[in-house]
Design an enzyme around this catalytic site. Structure first.
Site, PDB file in Angstrom:
ATOM      1  N   LYS A  65       0.814  -1.227   0.000  1.00  0.00           N
ATOM      2  CA  LYS A  65       0.000   0.000   0.000  1.00  0.00           C
ATOM      3  C   LYS A  65       0.851   1.281   0.000  1.00  0.00           C
ATOM      4  O   LYS A  65       0.399   2.320  -0.443  1.00  0.00           O
ATOM      5  CB  LYS A  65      -0.962  -0.003   1.195  1.00  0.00           C
ATOM      6  N   ASP A 101      -9.946   2.619   2.415  1.00  0.00           N
ATOM      7  CA  ASP A 101     -10.015   1.974   3.737  1.00  0.00           C
ATOM      8  C   ASP A 101     -10.634   2.914   4.780  1.00  0.00           C
ATOM      9  O   ASP A 101     -11.306   2.470   5.704  1.00  0.00           O
ATOM     10  CB  ASP A 101      -8.611   1.574   4.214  1.00  0.00           C
ATOM     11  N   VAL A 208      -9.745  -5.813  12.870  1.00  0.00           N
ATOM     12  CA  VAL A 208      -9.705  -5.534  11.438  1.00  0.00           C
ATOM     13  C   VAL A 208      -9.793  -6.852  10.654  1.00  0.00           C
ATOM     14  O   VAL A 208     -10.297  -6.905   9.543  1.00  0.00           O
ATOM     15  CB  VAL A 208      -8.404  -4.766  11.086  1.00  0.00           C
TER      16      VAL A 208
END
Ligand code: ATR
Length: 263
Positions: A65, A101, A208
């Site tokens: 990312k 996100d 998560v």
């Protein structure tokens, strides 16, 4: 037929193809969504395929990312602030990096009906997803954010971008209303080596991780008399935002969508 990819390493566990292909079919779009495992040195080659229009867009997951950023032409403000990109779109031959996100996390908490405003949040971990969580929490006006990571320096470096967070030693447990597991511990049923038995009750334990659907962390929280939620809705909403960026359609989330991800 347009091709979309999710890239990461490892990638075999990813449920993104299942979800995106379901929405692609539902909306009669001529496209397919695939997954690809890459190494860091193959990133450039992958990006070239997007530039050559062989690939129409991509999702980026762990551990790329951040490392994808130098290959892109522009970042959205959220991607810029978090230095984290999970979606690439192509606009006029430019590759744009987005971060959905943040939206995913915010939407998930709205759906749970947890008011986060003025709440004290304790985050475990300082990896790739944590800047997005902190930004989302700031958007939701939490009163205090504490972060603890096994490698403290990594948590401390988050302070460069998010001055107001408190950084604690690994093992230190502050008073909190919501505790978030953002470490990778739990993916393989590992136990987090923290003593949480004195945290009190009626807190929110959020993980998560969504696969497995109940990590040891969530199970511990529940047994101690707290509410628990996994990362499934966050995952679905980040995917929804990517889908909308690529196809201009907001897909519908129904029971079947959620069922699709039941493992
Ligand atoms: P990255 O750290 O490369 O961004 P990640 O999957 O996004 O990868 O993050 C993994 C997180 O899980 C990190 O916060 C990591 O802590 P370190 O920074 O100390 O590595 C945490 N983690 C992984 N294994 C752990 C363990 N055994 N105990 C505590 N934390 C762990």
């Amino acid at each position: 037929m347009k091709k979309y990819f999710v890239i990461g390493n490892p990638i075999s566990h990813s449920l993104s193809p299942k979800l995106h292909n379901y929405w692609i079919k539902k909306n009669n779009i001529k496209a397919e969504y695939l997954k690809k495992e890459l190494t860091l040195i193959e990133l450039g080659e992958f990006v070239n395929e997007i530039k050559q229009k062989k690939i129409a867009g991509a999702n980026i997951t762990v551990p790329f990312k951040k490392s994808i950023i130098p290959y892109l032409d522009k970042l959205s403000p959220d991607a810029e602030k978090t230095q984290s990109v999970n979606t690439i779109t192509v606009e006029k031959n430019n590759l744009i990096g987005h971060n959905t996100d943040i939206f995913g996390f915010e939407q998930a908490f709205k759906k749970f009906n947890f008011s986060i405003e003025k709440k004290r949040v304790f985050i475990l971990g300082a990896g790739g997803v944590v800047p997005s969580i902190i930004l989302a929490l700031n958007n939701m006006n939490t009163s205090k954010i504490s972060v603890s990571n096994r490698t403290k320096e990594k948590a401390l470096s988050l302070k460069d971008r998010f001055e107001k967070i408190s950084v604690l030693n690994w093992g230190e447990i502050p008073e909190f209303d919501i505790i978030i597991n953002a470490t990778s511990l739990g993916l393989k049923n590992e136990i987090i080596n923290l003593d949480l038995k004195n945290v009190g009750q009626n807190k929110i334990f959020y993980d998560v991780i969504y696969n497995p659907s109940e990590t040891n962390f969530l199970n511990t929280g529940k047994k101690l008399g707290n509410l628990s939620e996994n990362g499934k809705l966050m995952f679905i909403y980040q995917a929804l935002a990517s889908f909308e960026l690529w196809h201009g359609i907001k897909p519908y989330i129904d029971e079947q969508t959620i069922e699709l991800l039941n493992l």
